[in-house]
Design an enzyme around this catalytic site. Structure first.
Site, PDB file in Angstrom:
ATOM      1  N   ASP A   8       0.858  -1.174   0.000  1.00 57.27           N
ATOM      2  CA  ASP A   8       0.000   0.000   0.000  1.00 57.27           C
ATOM      3  C   ASP A   8       0.903   1.236   0.000  1.00 57.27           C
ATOM      4  OD1 ASP A   8      -2.411   1.595   0.527  1.00 57.27           O
ATOM      5  OD2 ASP A   8      -1.632   1.759   2.565  1.00 57.27           O
ATOM      6  N   ALA A  10      -0.022   5.211   1.496  1.00 57.60           N
ATOM      7  CA  ALA A  10      -0.096   6.018   2.720  1.00 57.60           C
ATOM      8  C   ALA A  10      -0.211   5.135   3.951  1.00 57.60           C
ATOM      9  CB  ALA A  10      -1.278   6.977   2.655  1.00 57.60           C
ATOM     10  N   ALA A  41     -13.496  10.177  10.151  1.00 56.66           N
ATOM     11  CA  ALA A  41     -12.914  10.143   8.813  1.00 56.66           C
ATOM     12  C   ALA A  41     -11.994   8.946   8.635  1.00 56.66           C
ATOM     13  CB  ALA A  41     -12.144  11.439   8.545  1.00 56.66           C
ATOM     14  N   MET A  45     -10.889   4.067   6.112  1.00 58.31           N
ATOM     15  CA  MET A  45      -9.610   4.164   5.399  1.00 58.31           C
ATOM     16  C   MET A  45      -9.209   2.841   4.761  1.00 58.31           C
ATOM     17  SD  MET A  45      -7.919   6.933   4.900  1.00 58.31           S
ATOM     18  CE  MET A  45      -6.196   6.456   4.815  1.00 58.31           C
ATOM     19  N   LYS A  49     -11.401   6.115  -2.669  1.00 58.29           N
ATOM     20  CA  LYS A  49     -11.839   7.362  -2.059  1.00 58.29           C
ATOM     21  C   LYS A  49     -13.324   7.660  -2.284  1.00 58.29           C
ATOM     22  CE  LYS A  49      -8.211   8.205   0.171  1.00 58.29           C
ATOM     23  NZ  LYS A  49      -8.032   6.782   0.452  1.00 58.29           N
ATOM     24  N   HIS A  52     -15.037   5.630   0.188  1.00 65.04           N
ATOM     25  CA  HIS A  52     -14.778   6.200   1.506  1.00 65.04           C
ATOM     26  C   HIS A  52     -15.768   7.334   1.792  1.00 65.04           C
ATOM     27  CE1 HIS A  52     -11.419   7.221   4.580  1.00 65.04           C
ATOM     28  NE2 HIS A  52     -12.519   7.852   4.945  1.00 65.04           N
ATOM     29  N   ARG A 156     -10.625  -1.933  -3.487  1.00 65.09           N
ATOM     30  CA  ARG A 156     -10.698  -2.722  -2.260  1.00 65.09           C
ATOM     31  C   ARG A 156     -12.123  -2.724  -1.694  1.00 65.09           C
ATOM     32  NH1 ARG A 156      -5.611   0.601   0.154  1.00 65.09           N
ATOM     33  NH2 ARG A 156      -3.959  -0.454  -1.027  1.00 65.09           N
ATOM     34  N   ASP A 182      -1.863  -1.177   5.993  1.00 65.94           N
ATOM     35  CA  ASP A 182      -2.182  -0.680   7.334  1.00 65.94           C
ATOM     36  C   ASP A 182      -3.676  -0.611   7.612  1.00 65.94           C
ATOM     37  OD1 ASP A 182      -2.054   1.563   5.382  1.00 65.94           O
ATOM     38  OD2 ASP A 182      -2.727   2.755   7.089  1.00 65.94           O
TER      39      ASP A 182
END
Length: 265
Positions: A8, A10, A41, A45, A49, A52, A156, A182
């Protein structure tokens, strides 16, 4: 026997604490008169996006705030409106959150020495990555491919970005690949594709702290944070959970031993 390490971005390879998107999400919703906390928020994650934004706007906590601010329940058109504000905000802050996570280059160098390819997938969109990739490359990190949210029909937790990575870098079977991430959706992505998965407890979204903030914690605070993050990632199905990418090499050795014994993910 391992052929690829797929990372990944970030919170895994760059941006300790995965902090770049957080302020952008909070600000994007604020511009529509809706308050969203950093903790809220962070919840989705790892997802693409747009997904999200949708997860936030339709959530039981935030949807009523949207209705109060706008006089109607949120719609798919509203998701697109928030995303259109979010993306340039995220692009704008990328240069402040592009530092490589300590230990990354050493791990990548050793993985390449072992003959492994370096792949990558991300919940970031292509415009965000076009800002981030040159910054990472100038610091010495340039994976063999980058698959972004929006490149394929689904991101994802589907395995499609992983499938594209296998094809891009020419590796198979999935059991010869390791996915490092993460977030829970990132772990789910690796599991769906059939790879070994390694979660990162302290460098990314599960902890949510910068390196400086993490270093200021007492040993007991750090241990408690590690346990919460580890439980979350292990609960998502990660085969291993480590603190940061710097701790990965012994895990690669452990996976090699499992493969040699005939075990598969």
């Amino acid at each position: 026997m391992l052929k690829a390490l797929i990372l990944d971005w970030a919170g895994t390879a760059v941006d300790f604490g995965s902090r770049a998107p957080m302020g952008a999400f909070v600000e994007a919703f604020a511009r529509f008169g809706v308050a969203v906390s950093i903790e809220e928020a962070r919840g989705p994650m790892g997802l693409p996006k747009r997904d999200h934004v949708a997860s936030l706007i339709y959530s039981p906590a935030i949807a009523p705030r949207w209705q109060e601010a706008h006089g109607s329940a949120p719609t798919e058109a509203d998701v697109d409106r928030v995303l259109a504000v979010f993306e340039p905000l995220n692009v704008e802050v990328i240069p402040r959150h592009a530092d490589l996570i300590p230990g990354l280059l050493d791990v990548v160098t050793e993985a390449r020495r072992r003959g492994m390819k370096i792949g990558s997938t991300t919940g970031y969109t292509r415009p965000i990555m076009e800002k981030l990739m040159p910054l990472a490359a100038s610091a010495g990190y340039a994976p063999d491919n980058v698959v972004c949210a929006g490149d394929l029909a689904a991101g994802r937790p589907s395995p499609l970005m992983m499938y594209r990575t296998f094809a891009d870098i020419g590796v198979w079977p999935p059991s010869a690949c390791v996915k490092l991430d993460d977030t829970e959706p990132g772990i789910a992505e690796g599991l769906a594709a059939g790879t070994w998965t390694v979660g990162l407890a302290l460098s990314g979204n599960a902890a949510g702290l910068s390196k400086a903030e993490l270093d200021r914690l007492s040993p007991d605070e750090r241990a408690a944070l590690r346990k919460r993050a580890t439980d979350k990632l292990a609960g998502a199905g990660a085969h291993f959970v480590i603190d940061t990418v710097a701790d990965l090499l012994p895990v690669l050795d452990a996976i090699e031993a499992r493969l040699a014994a005939g075990l598969r993910p």
